[in-house]
Write a protein that holds these residues in place. Structure first.
Motif, PDB file in Angstrom:
ATOM      1  N   GLU A 212       0.838  -1.220   0.000  1.00  0.00           N
ATOM      2  CA  GLU A 212       0.000   0.000   0.000  1.00  0.00           C
ATOM      3  C   GLU A 212       0.867   1.263   0.000  1.00  0.00           C
ATOM      4  OE1 GLU A 212      -2.658  -0.299   3.372  1.00  0.00           O
ATOM      5  OE2 GLU A 212      -3.327  -2.306   2.719  1.00  0.00           O
ATOM      6  N   HIS A 213       2.180   1.090   0.164  1.00  0.00           N
ATOM      7  CA  HIS A 213       3.067   2.254   0.253  1.00  0.00           C
ATOM      8  C   HIS A 213       3.909   2.402  -1.009  1.00  0.00           C
ATOM      9  CE1 HIS A 213       2.046   2.738   4.479  1.00  0.00           C
ATOM     10  NE2 HIS A 213       1.994   1.416   4.493  1.00  0.00           N
ATOM     11  N   ASN A 214       4.411   3.627  -1.185  1.00  0.00           N
ATOM     12  CA  ASN A 214       5.236   3.897  -2.366  1.00  0.00           C
ATOM     13  C   ASN A 214       6.584   3.155  -2.272  1.00  0.00           C
ATOM     14  OD1 ASN A 214       6.228   5.184  -4.698  1.00  0.00           O
ATOM     15  ND2 ASN A 214       7.246   6.711  -3.411  1.00  0.00           N
ATOM     16  N   ILE A 215       6.860   2.351  -3.284  1.00  0.00           N
ATOM     17  CA  ILE A 215       8.155   1.653  -3.370  1.00  0.00           C
ATOM     18  C   ILE A 215       8.685   1.901  -4.780  1.00  0.00           C
ATOM     19  CG2 ILE A 215       9.291  -0.611  -3.384  1.00  0.00           C
ATOM     20  CD1 ILE A 215       7.193  -1.598  -1.394  1.00  0.00           C
ATOM     21  N   ASP A 216       9.932   2.382  -4.885  1.00  0.00           N
ATOM     22  CA  ASP A 216      10.502   2.610  -6.215  1.00  0.00           C
ATOM     23  C   ASP A 216      12.009   2.346  -6.190  1.00  0.00           C
ATOM     24  OD1 ASP A 216      11.659   4.824  -5.020  1.00  0.00           O
ATOM     25  OD2 ASP A 216      10.294   6.274  -5.918  1.00  0.00           O
ATOM     26  N   MET A 217      12.706   2.793  -7.222  1.00  0.00           N
ATOM     27  CA  MET A 217      14.140   2.480  -7.330  1.00  0.00           C
ATOM     28  C   MET A 217      15.028   3.311  -6.400  1.00  0.00           C
ATOM     29  SD  MET A 217      14.761  -0.107  -9.144  1.00  0.00           S
ATOM     30  CE  MET A 217      16.322  -0.159 -10.018  1.00  0.00           C
ATOM     31  N   LEU A 218      14.427   4.270  -5.700  1.00  0.00           N
ATOM     32  CA  LEU A 218      15.210   5.040  -4.726  1.00  0.00           C
ATOM     33  C   LEU A 218      14.915   4.543  -3.320  1.00  0.00           C
ATOM     34  CD1 LEU A 218      14.729   8.614  -6.233  1.00  0.00           C
ATOM     35  CD2 LEU A 218      16.667   7.061  -6.525  1.00  0.00           C
ATOM     36  N   THR A 219      14.342   3.342  -3.255  1.00  0.00           N
ATOM     37  CA  THR A 219      13.830   2.806  -1.995  1.00  0.00           C
ATOM     38  C   THR A 219      14.511   1.491  -1.664  1.00  0.00           C
ATOM     39  OG1 THR A 219      11.680   3.722  -2.600  1.00  0.00           O
ATOM     40  CG2 THR A 219      11.674   2.047  -0.884  1.00  0.00           C
ATOM     41  N   VAL A 220      14.736   1.280  -0.381  1.00  0.00           N
ATOM     42  CA  VAL A 220      15.177  -0.028   0.071  1.00  0.00           C
ATOM     43  C   VAL A 220      14.123  -0.537   1.067  1.00  0.00           C
ATOM     44  CG1 VAL A 220      16.720   0.762   1.939  1.00  0.00           C
ATOM     45  CG2 VAL A 220      17.260  -1.303   0.725  1.00  0.00           C
ATOM     46  N   VAL A 221      13.864  -1.850   1.021  1.00  0.00           N
ATOM     47  CA  VAL A 221      12.805  -2.439   1.850  1.00  0.00           C
ATOM     48  C   VAL A 221      13.467  -3.427   2.813  1.00  0.00           C
ATOM     49  CG1 VAL A 221      10.701  -3.849   1.806  1.00  0.00           C
ATOM     50  CG2 VAL A 221      11.138  -2.216  -0.046  1.00  0.00           C
ATOM     51  N   ILE A 222      13.155  -3.297   4.100  1.00  0.00           N
ATOM     52  CA  ILE A 222      13.738  -4.228   5.081  1.00  0.00           C
ATOM     53  C   ILE A 222      12.605  -5.014   5.743  1.00  0.00           C
ATOM     54  CG2 ILE A 222      15.110  -4.461   7.200  1.00  0.00           C
ATOM     55  CD1 ILE A 222      16.671  -1.977   6.413  1.00  0.00           C
ATOM     56  N   ILE A 223      12.668  -6.333   5.601  1.00  0.00           N
ATOM     57  CA  ILE A 223      11.636  -7.209   6.152  1.00  0.00           C
ATOM     58  C   ILE A 223      12.202  -7.896   7.395  1.00  0.00           C
ATOM     59  CG2 ILE A 223      10.225  -9.277   5.663  1.00  0.00           C
ATOM     60  CD1 ILE A 223      10.702  -8.114   2.604  1.00  0.00           C
ATOM     61  N   GLY A 224      11.494  -7.767   8.505  1.00  0.00           N
ATOM     62  CA  GLY A 224      11.986  -8.298   9.770  1.00  0.00           C
ATOM     63  C   GLY A 224      12.021  -9.816   9.801  1.00  0.00           C
ATOM     64  N   ASN A 225      12.714 -10.370  10.805  1.00  0.00           N
ATOM     65  CA  ASN A 225      12.656 -11.818  11.019  1.00  0.00           C
ATOM     66  C   ASN A 225      11.505 -12.125  11.993  1.00  0.00           C
ATOM     67  OD1 ASN A 225      13.585 -11.452  13.680  1.00  0.00           O
ATOM     68  ND2 ASN A 225      15.675 -12.150  13.220  1.00  0.00           N
ATOM     69  N   SER A 226      11.428 -13.365  12.476  1.00  0.00           N
ATOM     70  CA  SER A 226      10.262 -13.739  13.293  1.00  0.00           C
ATOM     71  C   SER A 226      10.275 -13.059  14.662  1.00  0.00           C
ATOM     72  CB  SER A 226      10.202 -15.261  13.452  1.00  0.00           C
ATOM     73  OG  SER A 226      11.411 -15.710  14.033  1.00  0.00           O
ATOM     74  N   ASN A 227      11.390 -12.436  15.044  1.00  0.00           N
ATOM     75  CA  ASN A 227      11.466 -11.752  16.349  1.00  0.00           C
ATOM     76  C   ASN A 227      11.419 -10.227  16.253  1.00  0.00           C
ATOM     77  OD1 ASN A 227      11.840 -14.134  17.920  1.00  0.00           O
ATOM     78  ND2 ASN A 227      13.921 -14.256  17.118  1.00  0.00           N
ATOM     79  N   THR A 228      11.453  -9.706  15.066  1.00  0.00           N
ATOM     80  CA  THR A 228      11.497  -8.242  14.906  1.00  0.00           C
ATOM     81  C   THR A 228      10.190  -7.623  15.423  1.00  0.00           C
ATOM     82  OG1 THR A 228      12.887  -8.532  12.956  1.00  0.00           O
ATOM     83  CG2 THR A 228      11.835  -6.390  13.206  1.00  0.00           C
ATOM     84  N   TYR A 229      10.321  -6.491  16.112  1.00  0.00           N
ATOM     85  CA  TYR A 229       9.109  -5.815  16.615  1.00  0.00           C
ATOM     86  C   TYR A 229       9.249  -4.303  16.453  1.00  0.00           C
ATOM     87  CZ  TYR A 229      11.896  -5.076  20.879  1.00  0.00           C
ATOM     88  OH  TYR A 229      12.879  -4.713  21.758  1.00  0.00           O
ATOM     89  N   ILE A 230       8.115  -3.634  16.699  1.00  0.00           N
ATOM     90  CA  ILE A 230       8.074  -2.162  16.595  1.00  0.00           C
ATOM     91  C   ILE A 230       7.847  -1.614  17.994  1.00  0.00           C
ATOM     92  CG2 ILE A 230       6.877  -0.174  15.556  1.00  0.00           C
ATOM     93  CD1 ILE A 230       7.963  -2.064  13.461  1.00  0.00           C
TER      94      ILE A 230
END
Ligand code: SAH
Length: 243
Positions: A212-230
């Motif tokens: 749902e968010h803007n993702i393009d070539m100036l963007t890096v995406v970081i996906i957490g592991n099973s323990n990552t939290y906010i």
């Protein structure tokens, strides 16, 4: 003495560039690079000769740098981030080897996108992580998909480079589908555009909602592991300390 510096300029702002990178540029007669990167370091270049080259001409750029060094010039080949991470260092050394050239090469590291983005998100890379480029220009998509599966299965935090371009939009969707086989849909995802340079945008979302968010070539995406939290707007992957 003739030499080629392969310089990582980091995300673009001078404060995030190493002194070694600045010294390499200073010591050079000629600067070669893609226009966007050259513009980022304009104040450092002063009156040096600049050869701007188009995005798709990496090998030509390397040959030119070696030609000029063989003529006795000191040349800087500039790359964004770290030149050894999807940058120019490998191509230059490959071309040098193929030409059997004796020019001296020095690779100067820089802050890579995933590192800059992680700092803006909090501390998402505190445990083992994998970085994967979603660009299938030089790598078969089947190979990339296999690596996404393996990183998902291994519970690595995952940094995605080249996530989406105008003409290449389905890879990020497929990557998310694959990762949903291994991770919960609530898994934290950080999306950072222009990390640590002008125009930075930081989003923290979930694997479920990331598209749902803007993702393009100036963007890096970081996906957490099973323990990552906010927590308090920061993305954290625990190292395993007993608190
Ligand atoms: N050598 C570079 C990577 C080149 S590949 C490095 O080490 O950072 C190009 C990809 O890097 C882009 O599509 C994007 O995914 C990522 N990237 C580079 N700089 C970035 C920045 N400042 N913010 C977010 N992503 C960035």
């Amino acid at each position: 003495m003739s030499k080629v510096y392969v310089i990582g300029i980091g995300p673009g702002e001078e404060a995030y560039m190493t002194q070694a990178a600045k010294d390499g540029i200073e010591a050079s007669n000629i600067i070669i690079g893609y226009k966007t990167y050259i513009n980022l370091i304009e104040p450092l270049i002063k009156d040096k000769e600049v050869i701007d080259s188009g995005m798709k001409k990496e090998i030509e750029r390397c040959n030119l740098a070696i030609d000029l060094a063989e003529e006795g010039k000191v040349v800087s080949l500039v790359s964004s981030g770290d030149p050894g991470i999807y940058g120019m260092a490998g191509a230059l050394l490959e071309v040098k080897g193929q030409r059997n050239s004796q020019v001296q090469v020095e690779v100067i590291p820089g802050i890579t996108a995933v590192s800059a983005a992680a700092a803006s998100l909090g501390a998402p890379l505190m445990h083992d992580f994998a970085i994967i480029s979603l660009s299938d220009l030089l790598t078969d998509w089947e190979v990339i998909k296999k690596r996404i599966h393996m990183a998902g299965d291994g519970d690595f935090v995952i940094g995605l480079y080249n996530p989406k371009s105008k003409g290449r939009v389905t890879q990020i969707e497929e990557a998310r589908e694959i990762l949903l086989k291994y991770r919960k849909k609530e898994t934290p995802v950080g999306i950072v555009k222009n990390a640590k340079r002008e125009g930075e945008e930081v989003v923290i979302t979930t694997l479920d909602k990331m598209l749902e968010h803007n993702i393009d070539m100036l963007t890096v995406v970081i996906i957490g592991n099973s323990n990552t939290y906010i927590e308090n707007g920061k993305m954290i992957t625990p190292r395993g300390y007993k608190l």
